[in-house]
Design an enzyme around this catalytic site. Structure first.
Site, PDB file in Angstrom:
ATOM      1  N   GLY B 231      -9.494   2.936  38.673  1.00  0.00           N
ATOM      2  CA  GLY B 231      -8.774   2.237  37.518  1.00  0.00           C
ATOM      3  C   GLY B 231      -7.348   1.961  37.790  1.00  0.00           C
ATOM      4  O   GLY B 231      -6.581   0.924  37.602  1.00  0.00           O
ATOM      5  N   PHE B 232      -6.660   2.724  38.743  1.00  0.00           N
ATOM      6  CA  PHE B 232      -5.125   2.822  39.167  1.00  0.00           C
ATOM      7  C   PHE B 232      -4.191   2.735  38.077  1.00  0.00           C
ATOM      8  O   PHE B 232      -3.282   2.156  38.195  1.00  0.00           O
ATOM      9  CB  PHE B 232      -5.043   1.733  40.080  1.00  0.00           C
ATOM     10  CG  PHE B 232      -6.234   1.892  41.551  1.00  0.00           C
ATOM     11  CD1 PHE B 232      -6.141   3.069  42.303  1.00  0.00           C
ATOM     12  CD2 PHE B 232      -7.126   1.009  41.711  1.00  0.00           C
ATOM     13  CE1 PHE B 232      -6.900   2.887  43.431  1.00  0.00           C
ATOM     14  CE2 PHE B 232      -7.797   0.997  42.741  1.00  0.00           C
ATOM     15  CZ  PHE B 232      -7.953   1.932  43.537  1.00  0.00           C
ATOM     16  N   GLY B 460     -13.632   8.312  40.659  1.00  0.00           N
ATOM     17  CA  GLY B 460     -13.927   7.992  41.895  1.00  0.00           C
ATOM     18  C   GLY B 460     -13.099   9.086  42.795  1.00  0.00           C
ATOM     19  O   GLY B 460     -13.287   9.152  44.070  1.00  0.00           O
ATOM     20  N   GLY B 502      -4.560  15.099  36.109  1.00  0.00           N
ATOM     21  CA  GLY B 502      -5.978  15.341  35.647  1.00  0.00           C
ATOM     22  C   GLY B 502      -6.636  16.918  35.977  1.00  0.00           C
ATOM     23  O   GLY B 502      -6.896  17.776  35.180  1.00  0.00           O
ATOM     24  N   ARG B 582      -1.213  23.581  46.115  1.00  0.00           N
ATOM     25  CA  ARG B 582      -2.313  23.935  46.698  1.00  0.00           C
ATOM     26  C   ARG B 582      -3.146  22.588  46.819  1.00  0.00           C
ATOM     27  O   ARG B 582      -3.483  22.046  45.973  1.00  0.00           O
ATOM     28  CB  ARG B 582      -3.061  25.110  45.945  1.00  0.00           C
ATOM     29  CG  ARG B 582      -4.293  25.675  46.467  1.00  0.00           C
ATOM     30  CD  ARG B 582      -4.762  26.979  45.889  1.00  0.00           C
ATOM     31  NE  ARG B 582      -5.804  27.378  46.371  1.00  0.00           N
ATOM     32  CZ  ARG B 582      -6.782  28.260  45.567  1.00  0.00           C
ATOM     33  NH1 ARG B 582      -6.299  28.373  44.421  1.00  0.00           N
ATOM     34  NH2 ARG B 582      -7.736  28.758  46.109  1.00  0.00           N
ATOM     35  N   LEU B 584      -6.902  21.640  47.004  1.00  0.00           N
ATOM     36  CA  LEU B 584      -8.006  22.194  46.563  1.00  0.00           C
ATOM     37  C   LEU B 584      -9.151  21.618  47.334  1.00  0.00           C
ATOM     38  O   LEU B 584     -10.523  22.805  47.487  1.00  0.00           O
ATOM     39  CB  LEU B 584      -8.257  21.909  44.959  1.00  0.00           C
ATOM     40  CG  LEU B 584      -7.137  22.119  44.123  1.00  0.00           C
ATOM     41  CD1 LEU B 584      -7.275  21.715  42.721  1.00  0.00           C
ATOM     42  CD2 LEU B 584      -6.581  23.763  44.259  1.00  0.00           C
ATOM     43  N   GLU B 659      -1.328   9.766  43.246  1.00  0.00           N
ATOM     44  CA  GLU B 659      -0.256   8.821  43.307  1.00  0.00           C
ATOM     45  C   GLU B 659       0.920   8.855  44.362  1.00  0.00           C
ATOM     46  O   GLU B 659       1.609   7.790  44.926  1.00  0.00           O
ATOM     47  CB  GLU B 659       0.454   8.659  41.748  1.00  0.00           C
ATOM     48  CG  GLU B 659      -0.521   7.890  40.872  1.00  0.00           C
ATOM     49  CD  GLU B 659      -0.269   8.235  39.458  1.00  0.00           C
ATOM     50  OE1 GLU B 659       0.417   7.584  38.805  1.00  0.00           O
ATOM     51  OE2 GLU B 659      -0.564   9.513  38.942  1.00  0.00           O
TER      52      GLU B 659
END
Ligand SMILES: Cc1cc2nc3c(=O)[nH]c(=O)nc-3n(C[C@H](O)[C@H](O)[C@H](O)COP(=O)(O)OP(=O)(O)OC[C@H]3O[C@@H](n4cnc5c(N)ncnc54)[C@H](O)[C@@H]3O)c2cc1C
Lengths: 329, 698
Positions: B231-232, B460, B502, B582, B584, B659
């Site tokens: 989507g960007f 994605g 997110g 951190r 993940l 980003e």
């Protein structure tokens, strides 16, 4: 849906006969250009005649030591042919610099020669273009012209032949073989593509209804010292901003013979005859290479956006000849 | 043993590579028909007439919707979504009609055949942004609610008193997101209920916006986005496609599919505005910044105001007592710009980091050292403490790993093989670490397995996988025991996959739900037949976060080779070092960093929307003419991250990584090109045009 017939020709004669039908009728090679133009509404044939099953996919030695390339030999096969790589590296390199591996795997020799310009106005059916709709005007001259022609342009059109293969074939003095309803004929590469003049709708001198059957490359003793250089906006999968096909024969410190063609600067691959003339007998140095290239480009009529091509070509020619002359210093 | 931190493969990776994962357009409800938008071929004016009857007569055509008979829509705060609400045309490519037909082919053919006549004025469209455009004005706020202008101290005085001043203007062109999967929607309207399959970065907000536009109760709408091909930012809020599909489905009474072509992505999907940035830097001889000022100019459309927050980043970067930032925007006859990967920071930091490089050269100070010299102790504009800031560590570690030391001070001095000029450049990166409220639900089953639900979207990035890892850790189990359910508005409300927030936002809600479930289990609660459930919502937790400055940081280093025969640029090395809290999942994180940096290279060297000023559209509206970097343009990119602990974040401890990779990358490339050649190109992309006449000859 727009109705469109597809026929697979079983002989050259049948293909030519089908071309005589009310149309428009188009021959279909790999379809990598034609099908795009169909989708964009730039071409709208009623019949497609597939010519890829006519046994024209061979590369044969000619009696004089040249090669005869069938019209439907795929670009990737042509580039990989050991004889091409040995005798005419300029052609193999030009082919490999073009498009993507996927496209080269299906693109044919005949289709490649007849690929249309990539001018964004030609490709956009909602805008005027003298090549697509004669008399509608040329917005490119004052518009997005960065990629377009600087040599042999007209007030009607500044489109370029965008391809790479044809530039190499032009330097090699190749000859196009074709068949029309009147029989077989040939035309040399230096006359094959046209300048736009006042009829930019015609890209080539190929007669209407003709089918290309092959391309013949004559022998060239100094063909092995040939190469192709292409300047572009990204390192793969981009058309040339400008390109150079060159073959040189150097003896001592002097140029004995040279073949030079420039791509993506004109409506046809540009055979650099002015430069060739100056180079024969000239010292094989960066200065004389540059002077020859500058003389060739003196005739340029660039737009504000593509003025950089003049310098670009001069540098690219100089660098390419230096590399071939074994200098590179 | 912790699931987090392990480089787990994507849970749905196999489904994707074998084709069994279905994207929006691959859903085909029974009786589904196809819609195709008809786009304006003028940039400004009014629709005079549309010959609907001729197209309705074509076999297979079901309906043609125009502004004359389109259903009324309520304003949902985005003018782009008010499709066909008037006959006015605001930009070339705007939707003026929608054709609905039995097949995709018929819909497309009929849309092409529809005759639309326009009334246009004498004057051409106003479509070219400049830094002195007469229509520039100061908006009330800029994107994401940031202040339009800020000022600290007296910048003019600083400029007057400085030993050295840099005053330069940098521009970036219009850039187009172009995810692999163009926008698509499949809509079913039946019994007063709306079921939507959508290619979206967040379906919670799609539900709310559709409810508003069409006056449908939110409870009667379900929007799903199980698999999304990128989507960007362009799918961060609904685009016209879904509104058109809902309109058509309600009107024809059958399910409707719509998908954008690649060409449509250049007018009705959103894009990054062109930007003009004037940077003014005032410094002492020994390299202390006295003042820094960023004046940013961008465009919006006449139907919706969107102002890229281009000058936001500089507010947080370097110490300087005198500071000023401004934003001005012009409403032109163009499509509305919107979010594209790191809106604001990306074009803004290109300007900031280019100007810092110019200052370093003016001062004869190494660009890394100049940045270290001006490192602030707290947020340089507000004075707020940093939650954590390891920019200097990134710079130092990057310089060491890249072999920065010993770099020539003078540009244009490193020649290789006669034909190549070689140079290196670097830039800093930053991106805000944001968190938005979300909810989640965790269920324990008697067989020791768990179900975790949240309306997160995996576009994605690997979000689904990371959320399963987070849940496994919070529940003290292994990932195999977790059934993670995301990508549908039937699940508890989740924030959008945007702003690199997110995983932080969803991860918090998932952690909270899972911990609460663990507590219930620990307290001996019996697991009922259909499972033991715990819900969580983080609205209050997010609200209660400390008032500190949270950003992720990075440093990027690039080596380029410039061909003297052509001015072509090849990148030979690239390294990014990031401090983003951190990490993940090392596998998916690395991909995000590399992807961002790659997109930054693409911005530096290739991408450029070319405005056709006469016709008013972006002339190169396909991927053959709008170039994105090819594999051959990208060297093996090296990525490192620092082990950063930050207790002011969400409990998962990550700052967000989607980003930051694109931020600073373009400046690092352009700075390297300058170092290689001595030619400073201030207008992106850097292409042979600007270089070829200014390079030494062979
Ligand atoms: C994205 C993209 C990038 C590209 N980049 C490059 C590049 O960098 N350099 C480059 O050189 N090319 C490039 N190409 C163009 C590509 O080389 C051509 O599309 C290809 O060579 C055409 O061959 P084809 O067989 O597919 O032709 P088709 O599409 O089948 O045909 C092209 C034309 O030739 C006619 N034709 C075909 N065969 C015959 C015949 N035997 N006799 C008479 N007429 C015939 C057709 O009727 C049609 O008009 C690119 C193409 C694309 C899509």
């Amino acid at each position: 849906m727009r109705p469109l017939d597809y026929r697979r020709a079983s002989s050259v004669d049948e293909a030519v006969a089908l071309m005589g039908r009310p149309g428009p009728v188009r021959l279909l090679g790999g379809g990598t250009n034609l099908v795009d133009l169909l989708k964009l509404g730039v071409e709208s044939p009623t019949l497609l005649v597939d010519v890829t099953h006519l046994g024209l996919d061979e590369i044969d030695d000619t009696a004089d030591g040249g090669l005869m390339i069938g019209a439907t030999v795929r670009n990737s096969d042509l580039a990989a042919d050991p004889r091409v790589r040995e005798r005419y590296p300029v052609l193999a390199r030009a082919l490999l610099s073009a498009a993507s591996a996927q496209i080269r795997n299906v693109a044919t020799t005949g289709g490649n020669l007849l690929q249309r310009t990539r001018c964004v106005y030609f490709m956009d059916a909602t805008k005027p273009c003298n090549k697509r709709v004669p008399g509608s005007g040329c917005p490119a001259i004052e518009g997005a012209s960065r990629e377009l022609g600087v040599l042999g342009t007209s007030t009607e059109c500044i489109a370029t032949h965008p391809g790479d293969m044809a530039v190499a074939l032009t330097a090699l003095d190749a000859v196009v073989h074709y068949v029309t309803a009147d029989g077989a004929a040939t035309i040399g590469m230096d006359r094959f593509h046209r300048l736009p003049g006042d009829d930019p709708s015609r890209d080539t001198e190929l007669p209407p209804g003709a089918m290309i059957t092959g391309v013949e490359i004559p022998p060239l003793a100094f063909g092995p010292t040939s190469t192709y250089r292409k300047a572009r906006d990204r390192r793969s999968f981009a058309f040339a901003l400008a390109s150079v096909a060159a073959a040189v024969q150097v003896e001592g410190d002097e140029v004995r013979d040279v073949r030079l063609a420039i791509g993506s600067v004109a409506h046809r691959p540009w055979r650099a005859r002015v430069a060739e003339e100056l180079l024969r007998g000239a010292p094989a140095t960066a200065d004389s290479f540059r002077a020859a290239a500058e003389a060739e480009m003196a005739a340029a009529t660039p737009t504000e956006e593509n003025r950089f091509k003049v310098d670009l070509v001069t540098r690219l020619v100089t660098g390419t000849l230096l590399e071939l002359a074994g200098g590179g210093r | 043993m912790s699931a987090l931190g392990t480089p787990l493969r994507r849970l749905e990776g196999r489904d994707k590579v074998t084709g069994s994962a279905r994207y929006a357009f691959e859903h085909t409800p029974e009786g589904c028909v196809h819609a195709w938008p008809v786009q304006s071929t003028v940039a400004f004016g009014r629709v005079e007439s549309i010959d609907v009857d001729a197209v309705l007569a074509m076999p297979g055509v079901i309906d043609v919707i125009t502004a004359d008979d389109a259903e009324h829509l309520n304003d949902a705060d985005d003018g782009e979504l008010l499709v066909m609400q008037s006959r006015n045309v605001a930009y070339r490519g705007q939707v003026v009609a929608l054709v609905v037909a039995e097949s995709l082919e018929t819909a497309r053919e009929a849309a092409g055949a529809l005759r639309v006549e326009y009334l246009t004025g004498e004057v051409g469209p106003d479509v070219v942004l400049t830094g002195d455009h007469p229509k520039l004005y100061a908006p009330e706020t800029v994107n994401a609610g940031f202040a339009t202008d800020t000022a600290v101290g007296d910048i003019d005085q600083a400029l007057a008193e400085a030993d050295v001043v840099v005053d330069r203007t940098y521009t970036t062109p219009a850039l187009f997101n172009n995810p692999m999967e163009p926008h698509a929607s499949v809509v079913t309207w039946a019994d007063g209920r709306l079921d939507v399959v959508e290619s979206s970065q967040g379906t919670t907000s799609t539900v709310q916006i559709l409810a508003k536009l069409f006056d449908i109760p939110v409870d009667d709408i379900v929007v799903r986005a199980e698999h999304v091909g990128g989507g960007f930012g362009s799918k961060g809020s609904p685009r016209p496609n879904v509104v058109l599909a809902v309109m058509a489905a309600r009107r024809v009474g059958r399910p409707v599919k719509i998908a954008y072509t690649r060409q449509m992505m250049f007018s009705i999907a959103g894009y990054r505005t062109p930007t003009v940035s004037r940077m003014r830097l005032a410094a002492t001889r020994d390299g202390r910044l006295l003042g820094i000022s960023h004046d940013a100019f961008s465009q919006t459309s006449t139907i919706e105001e969107f102002t890229e927050q281009t000058a936001e980043a500089v507010r947080h970067m370097y110490a300087a007592p005198h500071r000023s930032t401004t934003h001005r925007v012009a409403a032109l006859d163009v499509p509305t710009p919107r979010w594209m990967r790191a809106p604001g920071e990306c074009p803004g930091m290109y300007a900031v980091e280019s100007s810092i490089d110019e200052l370093a050269h003016e001062l004869s100070i190494d660009p890394v050292e100049l940045r270290v010299l001006n490192e602030p102790a707290s947020d340089p504009e507000t004075g707020k403490p940093f939650s954590s800031r390891h920019l200097v560590d990134c710079l130092r570690r990057g310089a060491e790993a890249f072999g920065w030391d010993g770099r020539a001070r003078t540009p244009g001095t490193r020649r290789e093989g006669g034909r190549w000029l070689v140079g290196t450049g670097m830039a800093s990166s930053l991106y805000p670490a944001m968190t938005a409220p979300s909810s989640a639900c965790a269920t324990a089953h008697r067989d020791g397995s768990y179900r975790v639900e949240i309306n997160a979207t995996d576009i994605g990035t690997g979000a689904r996988t990371v959320l399963a890892q987070i849940a496994a850790d919070a529940l003290g189990t292994v990932v195999d025991r977790i059934d993670i359910r995301i990508g549908s508005s039937v699940h508890p409300l989740g924030a959008i996959a945007g702003g690199s927030s997110g995983t932080a936002s969803w991860g918090w809600a998932v952690t909270k739900a899972c911990r609460s479930l663990t507590e219930k289990l620990a307290s001996g609660t019996e697991i009922p037949h259909d499972g033991l459930v715990a819900d969580a919502d983080t609205t209050d937790d997010v609200e209660a976060m400390d008032d500190v400055d949270r950003h992720a940081y990075g440093a990027q280093f690039v080596e380029v080779r410039v061909d003297l025969d052509s001015g072509e640029i090849a990148i030979s090395r690239m390294l990014g070092v990031f401090a983003a809290g951190r990490i993940l999942n090392g596998r998916t994180a690395r991909s995000q960093f590399i992807g961002g940096m790659t997109m930054g290279v693409s911005m530096a060297l290739h991408e450029q929307g070319v405005m056709d000023a006469r016709h008013g559209d972006y002339a190169n509206h396909d991927l053959a003419t709008y170039h994105v970097a090819a594999s051959a343009d990208i060297p093996p990119i090296e990525v490192e991250w620092l082990d950063e602990q930050d207790s002011h974040l969400n409990p998962v401890g990550g700052k967000g990584i989607g980003e930051i990779g694109i931020v600073g990358a373009a400046a690092a490339v352009a700075n390297a090109v300058w170092h290689a050649t001595g030619v400073r190109v201030r207008d992106l992309p850097v292409q042979p045009d600007a270089l070829v006449s200014r390079l030494p000859v062979r």
